[in-house]
Design a protein around this motif. Sequence first.
Motif, PDB file in Angstrom:
ATOM      1  N   THR A   1       1.430  -5.145  -2.031  1.00  0.00           N
ATOM      2  CA  THR A   1       1.544  -3.748  -1.605  1.00  0.00           C
ATOM      3  C   THR A   1       1.900  -3.668  -0.120  1.00  0.00           C
ATOM      4  N   ILE A   2       1.175  -4.439   0.675  1.00  0.00           N
ATOM      5  CA  ILE A   2       1.475  -4.398   2.111  1.00  0.00           C
ATOM      6  C   ILE A   2       2.863  -4.972   2.375  1.00  0.00           C
ATOM      7  N   ASP A   3       3.196  -6.023   1.662  1.00  0.00           N
ATOM      8  CA  ASP A   3       4.494  -6.672   1.852  1.00  0.00           C
ATOM      9  C   ASP A   3       5.640  -5.742   1.446  1.00  0.00           C
ATOM     10  N   GLN A   4       5.487  -5.052   0.341  1.00  0.00           N
ATOM     11  CA  GLN A   4       6.580  -4.235  -0.167  1.00  0.00           C
ATOM     12  C   GLN A   4       6.585  -2.823   0.410  1.00  0.00           C
ATOM     13  N   LEU A   5       5.412  -2.298   0.719  1.00  0.00           N
ATOM     14  CA  LEU A   5       5.360  -0.894   1.126  1.00  0.00           C
ATOM     15  C   LEU A   5       4.919  -0.688   2.569  1.00  0.00           C
TER      16      LEU A   5
ATOM     17  N   VAL B   1      -6.536  -1.834  -0.315  1.00  0.00           N
ATOM     18  CA  VAL B   1      -5.594  -0.727  -0.337  1.00  0.00           C
ATOM     19  C   VAL B   1      -6.238   0.388  -1.139  1.00  0.00           C
ATOM     20  N   VAL B   2      -6.189   1.589  -0.601  1.00  0.00           N
ATOM     21  CA  VAL B   2      -6.707   2.751  -1.329  1.00  0.00           C
ATOM     22  C   VAL B   2      -5.567   3.729  -1.588  1.00  0.00           C
ATOM     23  N   TRP B   3      -5.482   4.174  -2.838  1.00  0.00           N
ATOM     24  CA  TRP B   3      -4.535   5.241  -3.182  1.00  0.00           C
ATOM     25  C   TRP B   3      -5.281   6.554  -3.173  1.00  0.00           C
ATOM     26  N   ALA B   4      -4.776   7.493  -2.398  1.00  0.00           N
ATOM     27  CA  ALA B   4      -5.504   8.758  -2.268  1.00  0.00           C
ATOM     28  C   ALA B   4      -4.520   9.919  -2.166  1.00  0.00           C
ATOM     29  N   ARG B   5      -5.032  11.062  -2.510  1.00  0.00           N
ATOM     30  CA  ARG B   5      -4.209  12.263  -2.528  1.00  0.00           C
ATOM     31  C   ARG B   5      -4.227  12.912  -1.141  1.00  0.00           C
ATOM     32  N   ASN B   6      -3.059  13.083  -0.606  1.00  0.00           N
ATOM     33  CA  ASN B   6      -2.920  13.766   0.679  1.00  0.00           C
ATOM     34  C   ASN B   6      -3.115  15.265   0.441  1.00  0.00           C
ATOM     35  N   VAL B   7      -4.164  15.801   0.987  1.00  0.00           N
ATOM     36  CA  VAL B   7      -4.481  17.203   0.672  1.00  0.00           C
ATOM     37  C   VAL B   7      -3.383  18.178   1.094  1.00  0.00           C
ATOM     38  N   GLU B   8      -2.555  17.730   2.021  1.00  0.00           N
ATOM     39  CA  GLU B   8      -1.514  18.669   2.479  1.00  0.00           C
ATOM     40  C   GLU B   8      -0.355  18.822   1.492  1.00  0.00           C
ATOM     41  N   ASN B   9       0.152  17.701   1.029  1.00  0.00           N
ATOM     42  CA  ASN B   9       1.323  17.795   0.132  1.00  0.00           C
ATOM     43  C   ASN B   9       1.005  17.398  -1.304  1.00  0.00           C
TER      44      ASN B   9
ATOM     45  N   GLY C   1      -0.677   5.546  -0.006  1.00  0.00           N
ATOM     46  CA  GLY C   1      -1.450   4.314   0.097  1.00  0.00           C
ATOM     47  C   GLY C   1      -1.906   4.007   1.528  1.00  0.00           C
ATOM     48  N   PHE C   2      -3.104   3.437   1.648  1.00  0.00           N
ATOM     49  CA  PHE C   2      -3.698   3.130   2.948  1.00  0.00           C
ATOM     50  C   PHE C   2      -4.407   1.784   2.910  1.00  0.00           C
ATOM     51  N   ILE C   3      -4.404   1.137   4.052  1.00  0.00           N
ATOM     52  CA  ILE C   3      -5.199  -0.074   4.193  1.00  0.00           C
ATOM     53  C   ILE C   3      -6.562   0.328   4.745  1.00  0.00           C
ATOM     54  N   VAL C   4      -7.613  -0.010   4.016  1.00  0.00           N
ATOM     55  CA  VAL C   4      -8.940   0.429   4.435  1.00  0.00           C
ATOM     56  C   VAL C   4      -9.830  -0.778   4.721  1.00  0.00           C
ATOM     57  N   ASP C   5     -10.525  -0.683   5.840  1.00  0.00           N
ATOM     58  CA  ASP C   5     -11.473  -1.727   6.231  1.00  0.00           C
ATOM     59  C   ASP C   5     -12.774  -1.513   5.455  1.00  0.00           C
ATOM     60  N   LEU C   6     -13.158  -2.498   4.680  1.00  0.00           N
ATOM     61  CA  LEU C   6     -14.336  -2.313   3.832  1.00  0.00           C
ATOM     62  C   LEU C   6     -15.646  -2.310   4.624  1.00  0.00           C
ATOM     63  N   LYS C   7     -15.538  -2.700   5.888  1.00  0.00           N
ATOM     64  CA  LYS C   7     -16.743  -2.648   6.731  1.00  0.00           C
ATOM     65  C   LYS C   7     -16.824  -1.337   7.515  1.00  0.00           C
TER      66      LYS C   7
ATOM     67  N   PHE D   1       3.541   8.644  -5.751  1.00  0.00           N
ATOM     68  CA  PHE D   1       3.134   7.734  -6.817  1.00  0.00           C
ATOM     69  C   PHE D   1       4.306   6.876  -7.298  1.00  0.00           C
ATOM     70  N   GLN D   2       5.430   7.526  -7.544  1.00  0.00           N
ATOM     71  CA  GLN D   2       6.580   6.781  -8.056  1.00  0.00           C
ATOM     72  C   GLN D   2       7.060   5.711  -7.092  1.00  0.00           C
ATOM     73  N   LYS D   3       7.199   6.099  -5.838  1.00  0.00           N
ATOM     74  CA  LYS D   3       7.765   5.156  -4.864  1.00  0.00           C
ATOM     75  C   LYS D   3       6.743   4.135  -4.423  1.00  0.00           C
ATOM     76  N   GLY D   4       5.466   4.472  -4.584  1.00  0.00           N
ATOM     77  CA  GLY D   4       4.429   3.557  -4.144  1.00  0.00           C
ATOM     78  C   GLY D   4       3.747   2.837  -5.285  1.00  0.00           C
ATOM     79  N   THR D   5       2.713   3.472  -5.799  1.00  0.00           N
ATOM     80  CA  THR D   5       1.860   2.842  -6.806  1.00  0.00           C
ATOM     81  C   THR D   5       2.653   2.259  -7.969  1.00  0.00           C
ATOM     82  N   ALA D   6       3.565   3.042  -8.529  1.00  0.00           N
ATOM     83  CA  ALA D   6       4.261   2.617  -9.745  1.00  0.00           C
ATOM     84  C   ALA D   6       5.043   1.332  -9.518  1.00  0.00           C
ATOM     85  N   LYS D   7       5.606   1.216  -8.326  1.00  0.00           N
ATOM     86  CA  LYS D   7       6.376   0.003  -8.008  1.00  0.00           C
ATOM     87  C   LYS D   7       5.483  -1.236  -8.057  1.00  0.00           C
ATOM     88  N   ILE D   8       4.287  -1.080  -7.527  1.00  0.00           N
ATOM     89  CA  ILE D   8       3.345  -2.210  -7.515  1.00  0.00           C
ATOM     90  C   ILE D   8       2.836  -2.500  -8.928  1.00  0.00           C
TER      91      ILE D   8
END
Lengths: 411, 411, 411, 411
Positions: free
Chosen positions: D122-126, D191-199, D204-210, D252-259
């Motif tokens: 995901t990080i490599d491709q997106l 990586v967390v997939w989350a809904r952007n409340v604006e649009n 997708g985001f990289i999240v620090d688990l700590k 979703f299409q350009k991000g998650t689905a590709k992965i």
Amino acid sequence: MATRLNDYKNQISKPSYVDSAFDYFRFGDLLSNEDNEFRLKLRAWLEKEIQPTINDYVERAEFPEEYIPKIRETQVFHYLVDEPFGKGKSILTQGVMAAELSRIDAGIGTFAIVQAGLLTATIDQLGNEDQRQKYVPLLRDLKLTGGWGLTESKFGSDATGLQTTVQKTEGGWLLNGDKTWIGNGNRDIMVVWARNVENNKIQGFIVDLKAKGVRSEVLKHKLALRIVQNCQITFTNVFIPEENMLSKATDFQKGTAKILLHSRLMVCWLAAGICLGVYDNVVKYISNRKQFGVPISSFQLQQEKLARIMSNTQAILLISHRISQMYDNKKITLGQVALAKAFATERAREVARLGREMLGGNGIIFDNYVMKAFADIEALYTYEGTYDINQLVGGRELTGVAAFKVPKKNK
Amino acid sequence: MATRLNDYKNQISKPSYVDSAFDYFRFGDLLSNEDNEFRLKLRAWLEKEIQPTINDYVERAEFPEEYIPKIRETQVFHYLVDEPFGKGKSILTQGVMAAELSRIDAGIGTFAIVQAGLLTATIDQLGNEDQRQKYVPLLRDLKLTGGWGLTESKFGSDATGLQTTVQKTEGGWLLNGDKTWIGNGNRDIMVVWARNVENNKIQGFIVDLKAKGVRSEVLKHKLALRIVQNCQITFTNVFIPEENMLSKATDFQKGTAKILLHSRLMVCWLAAGICLGVYDNVVKYISNRKQFGVPISSFQLQQEKLARIMSNTQAILLISHRISQMYDNKKITLGQVALAKAFATERAREVARLGREMLGGNGIIFDNYVMKAFADIEALYTYEGTYDINQLVGGRELTGVAAFKVPKKNK
Amino acid sequence: MATRLNDYKNQISKPSYVDSAFDYFRFGDLLSNEDNEFRLKLRAWLEKEIQPTINDYVERAEFPEEYIPKIRETQVFHYLVDEPFGKGKSILTQGVMAAELSRIDAGIGTFAIVQAGLLTATIDQLGNEDQRQKYVPLLRDLKLTGGWGLTESKFGSDATGLQTTVQKTEGGWLLNGDKTWIGNGNRDIMVVWARNVENNKIQGFIVDLKAKGVRSEVLKHKLALRIVQNCQITFTNVFIPEENMLSKATDFQKGTAKILLHSRLMVCWLAAGICLGVYDNVVKYISNRKQFGVPISSFQLQQEKLARIMSNTQAILLISHRISQMYDNKKITLGQVALAKAFATERAREVARLGREMLGGNGIIFDNYVMKAFADIEALYTYEGTYDINQLVGGRELTGVAAFKVPKKNK
Amino acid sequence: MATRLNDYKNQISKPSYVDSAFDYFRFGDLLSNEDNEFRLKLRAWLEKEIQPTINDYVERAEFPEEYIPKIRETQVFHYLVDEPFGKGKSILTQGVMAAELSRIDAGIGTFAIVQAGLLTATIDQLGNEDQRQKYVPLLRDLKLTGGWGLTESKFGSDATGLQTTVQKTEGGWLLNGDKTWIGNGNRDIMVVWARNVENNKIQGFIVDLKAKGVRSEVLKHKLALRIVQNCQITFTNVFIPEENMLSKATDFQKGTAKILLHSRLMVCWLAAGICLGVYDNVVKYISNRKQFGVPISSFQLQQEKLARIMSNTQAILLISHRISQMYDNKKITLGQVALAKAFATERAREVARLGREMLGGNGIIFDNYVMKAFADIEALYTYEGTYDINQLVGGRELTGVAAFKVPKKNK
Ligand SMILES: Cc1cc2nc3c(=O)[nH]c(=O)nc-3n(C[C@H](O)[C@H](O)[C@H](O)COP(=O)(O)OP(=O)(O)OC[C@H]3O[C@@H](n4cnc5c(N)ncnc54)[C@H](O)[C@@H]3O)c2cc1C
Ligand SMILES: Cc1cc2nc3c(=O)[nH]c(=O)nc-3n(C[C@H](O)[C@H](O)[C@H](O)COP(=O)(O)OP(=O)(O)OC[C@H]3O[C@@H](n4cnc5c(N)ncnc54)[C@H](O)[C@@H]3O)c2cc1C
Ligand SMILES: Cc1cc2nc3c(=O)[nH]c(=O)nc-3n(C[C@H](O)[C@H](O)[C@H](O)COP(=O)(O)OP(=O)(O)OC[C@H]3O[C@@H](n4cnc5c(N)ncnc54)[C@H](O)[C@@H]3O)c2cc1C
Ligand SMILES: Cc1cc2nc3c(=O)[nH]c(=O)nc-3n(C[C@H](O)[C@H](O)[C@H](O)COP(=O)(O)OP(=O)(O)OC[C@H]3O[C@@H](n4cnc5c(N)ncnc54)[C@H](O)[C@@H]3O)c2cc1C
């Protein structure tokens, strides 16, 4: 389009699903009132006392010692033991109670048929009066617990070839050899089937597991029936007092085979119990879990599977019932029981598989029962003769030809 | 190793195999003496009179007209019709006789349930006294034969959507529309289900197939149930006299659905009959056919399949029996019958498949029954509601949610 | 939710479904341009010339003689015969063309592999130069047609035990015995495998079916591959001129087994063809048939089956492809082909079953292909060694132990 | 009768069985020399370093931390990561290595595809160049490990409906919601997939688990992939710095689905690996285990199953290979991968089931691999979209109609 008729009409709402597979073809009508009442009490007790705590034992592959006194109190073992020592009026009674145990956990169910259907039944059916009086009440009351040993590390399917021996000695017998897979083999006593070196017959003995020369080790890394403690046991010059010889078990046919008939039939009921567990858990889950805005029970693919679970469950119940009737009427053959056992476990395997997948990810967590069912049914499919062996036992009866052996040099 | 016990002991020689699947779980014990006696007479008669000649008709996809008077004489149709017109004391009686017909040829079995289980039963259950007196005896005696029409070219699974209409006219009704797949639709009369244009309800009528405006054509190129004549029928302003209206069939629920409950249950028995035919033919064939110097019944792969055929057959018999009991006790729902029908035909499909392959090349020649079973079971799997539809009917009952429909725009 | 990506994007409309299973995993990319072009021409021709008329022949179980000159013209048999006589550059080429025939009718496909893959291939591979020059061109051009005979009434699976004999006589050989199931056995010539009484080896001969002492009868009442004429043939002192002996076929291994390797591989392709026929017909039907107001392709239960048809079809294509590559590279074993044949026909059986049921009632009418597929695949599953025999041939290779035989006295 | 030809001829003795399913259809020939060499080295290493110790971790459901540095050394993760950061020249390379991991333990295989096929890919491709440079080398070297989060407690199959949100804030984003089933969710990042409340788009985001506000708990009582730590994670106002947003993953299409396309394809290879593990373990076991005086590999019922395991394994390998080729050629659709994933896991399920039963009692002890395979394949069957969901994704592509949703009020 048409809605359901008559009976289930009212049931549509509150809850809006058929919640117990046991009742769908009115199976209760085929039982005595007494049996039915006890069964319902037992079910309620199991759901309250066992279900909430059993799965930590499964995780740790540990036998739930704390249940023993509680189970004793329920008197369910009375229903698993023949009259007069028990209240098990028929194998039908015994089977139905075993199914209820298995509906909560097939490990508990297996513990019960090892204790009652194998160990106790052997002493009850093949022991002399003294042995019966001495052991059966203690076993029924779980004051004494134990196992039953036929399988050896080199003789599983080919049980009649077993090599553990007994040799006459003063005041008793000397036992040498090994047994493996022995459920409850780390407890008090067990029945051992061994070859009498003098006449080459396979005879049965009650063996004290604390006796000198007995070494027992629990098998590790099991993924089915995790709470059942299956043991690898070796016997080195173990002394068996004469009074522990089962005098009616003079050879394989008259001894071991008689018990296998009984215990294989009990396995049908354990398989039925697994199916009940699967249906009852699944229908609840899918009626409550929502995806795409609706309960997943709304999807065709889910409904088709649920329907298949239900009809296979009914088939297993009915075949177990019929074969029990025939047993109770003393009109039964080894082949009939073998086919029933193979059928019941094979269909239950499909039931468990379907239930497993219907829960999605949660279907691999065994708190939801289905994954436990999925794993446990493999043990039932295998013990008391594998599916294939039972099909060949049945096949022998149907064709008049035995097909177990092959030429040594098959080329 | 152990040979079979008790019962089958003597049977081992002469013949050296269990030759009738019906008897294996002592199914006869579950029937009345009268039923059993008639069943056995019927079986003998079928083997002598029908079996040797039926297959040329199958080849030509022709209905065996010559059998009608012979069958009449056996009085088997008395056993397929309810008392008082017939001797069919229970659906259990009727089912068992249908199974025997199907054991020889499922086309004959299907002819019988169209004639008795659909056409006659509809008039008997939903007709008025005059209609019953006029038709039932003639139908029972095969003096009058015919069909039953629900399906239309555009409405198969979605039967409740049917578009054939009746409109009130002087002295009766005018019928317009089409029906398809109608078995026996080229004979004397049929029941037609049609929508009353006034109240939009689906009602039932007795229609004379020779009436003006009826055009019937036999469907060609069928590979299952080849002797059954399924017709595509169109109705153009066909006049139905008032007295031919079935007054109790006031809507789909009270009319059609009631009959479907009955006829679907009969299909379970036809499926059971196919399994009996498969087992009984297969065990004989494999016990006599030799390859590699031995009867092919000696091979493990053959025995495992034979065993599977047997246990599935028992399951179907037992489920048909239970559901019949419930029907006879008036404790039955649409879902229960739907599940039983789906289960019976699906398991019979496996039975037929196994039997088919066990005969090798000869298994594709229908004189050996198995290939006929293999093809015919597909029709049973499909008519009276396909397997999937029946699973969804059952599923609706189990979950409380109907899953037949999808949003028009499902994207 | 996501719609399909890239490739299939445009295809969604007009028609709104993936209409050819052959293309889904871009199988064409794995073929040469020449092969692909011919394949497409052939497909178009078959759909136009054969598809509309074939099913009346199926109904009558009659070989469509009228097709012979037409098929000759297409030159498809050139692609089924090895270079230099044909254009069949590889077994991959030959297989793909056979699949296209089978996609329309597996009877036509079977006729082709009997004629080309068995009869012609045997003479081409095991005949001397004179025999090849004399026969192969005529066979390729369908000027001469015929069969290939290994199976006997008492030796099917156990082919190496065959009892038909040849005995040296002046100027040739005398042939005695029988062959059965011989496709095209009522035409011009056939290859006969017979035991040379002198050295007990199984050798091959070209036999004139019009010769004195040959009696051939077509098997009746077949429900699979109905247009193929399978014959029961007896040979009574039939004279075979010396020049008709296949000199390279000196024993079973060097002769028969070599051809079986080739023809079993061709059966994989026929099975692939049946799957293509099923998918291509089904997807069209369900996209057009409506129930409950929508195309039945909208239902989950239908889509799951269609998906299963598709992926099994791809698996069969890919396995046939791989095994053909290995054959063409001369890196192939009997076990590999046996496993591929068994797998292909077993999966195709599931494909046919699914396709059959997806069409409801119309699925038993063979004009819709699926019912024909459902019946025909049974023949493929059985001929060239049954499924079980091929699994055991594979199993022998995997384990190093043959499991065909059992002890004469297995008790 | 015929013995095997050519290739396997010499192999018959020493060892007398085909010991590696990978080689049977010469799969190595389809790989580059470099890949093959590395693969063989990896296999040897895994058998020596992981196989002997892994099963105690399985018993305890514990992640084998001690393996991390060892695995790093093998550089296998280089082969699981695309060039230029890795040596994974193609998905074919990556898939084959993943299969080898899975052949020893599917938990290790799953850890690998979560780390490499999901998180790193995901990080490599997106990701942008900075993100790639910062993370990919660390991830490849297992200096940083972690998970990938799409599923939520209320959104599993219906992933596009997910409700976890991100809201723009100064210097970054605020994350709220939950994720469940997250493999490696107790490690460093995810990586967390989350809904952007604006649009309303899923990004997708990289999240620090700590990070503050993250609470993660390992799911208990799992019976499949026990060493994988799947976590239930809640996010309460977790701050994500701007630089951790994956800017190419705009919806979703350009991000998650590709992965998902990529990772679902990798699951095919894990399933292939499980099959390799099953075959390789089973053939050895049955060749050494004796019953009735012979290796159990001598029995027909065992051989038929072994053959089925082998051919299904080949089919899965070939389909994984073909779909990888298409992916590498950028000619791939979501439906094609979905069908391949569903097929591979469903066939592998049968393979595991067969292998499980072939070992009898020892088949439930996971040291023999088969019981682990039997349980683990359930997870593969379910994650990355359940079997049913993938069949419907494929079905949508084949029919042009989506069938996931049902009318809210389906009655
Ligand atoms: C959970 C569990 C609990 C058990 N509890 C007990 C117990 O309390 N007491 C006791 O005595 N035993 C017990 N057993 C042992 C059980 O009865 C044996 O596992 C069973 O009989 C199979 O023997 P095996 O495991 O040695 O398998 P094997 O006999 O080694 O069989 C291995 C495989 O070979 C096949 N096979 C063997 N012979 C043939 C043949 N002739 N033809 C074709 N296929 C063949 C089998 O079907 C099987 O698939 C238990 C087993 C399990 C798993
Ligand atoms: C031999 C034979 C004899 C018959 N005799 C009679 C007779 O005497 N009288 C009479 O009235 N009828 C008769 N029928 C008709 C029979 O009842 C119908 O064939 C049956 O109801 C199925 O309808 P169909 O053939 O139109 O299939 P369709 O309804 O077109 O179904 C086609 C496929 O779509 C599936 N499908 C349809 N709807 C759904 C849904 N909502 N969800 C999922 N899947 C769906 C079906 O399961 C099936 O697989 C006969 C049929 C046969 C084959
Ligand atoms: C449509 C069709 C076309 C054919 N065309 C030709 C042709 O052109 N030329 C030709 O020579 N032959 C032909 N055959 C014959 C074909 O090759 C045989 O049918 C096949 O080899 C099986 O032999 P059988 O029919 O005698 O069955 P059998 O050998 O009698 O087998 C019957 C059953 O027993 C099983 N069985 C047999 N032996 C064993 C064993 N050792 N262990 C376990 N199970 C066993 C089989 O699997 C099968 O299920 C054709 C057959 C068909 C159906
Ligand atoms: C071991 C394991 C590891 C995992 N790892 C990860 C991970 O690292 N990251 C991550 O994001 N997720 C992960 N997952 C989650 C996984 O992707 C989901 O489990 C999967 O998508 C199914 O969702 P669910 O479990 O919520 O089942 P549900 O969606 O609740 O489905 C339950 C059942 O309903 C059926 N169903 C649902 N919708 C429909 C429909 N429309 N029609 C018909 N049937 C339907 C399903 O097929 C299934 O049988 C993991 C899961 C497992 C088991």
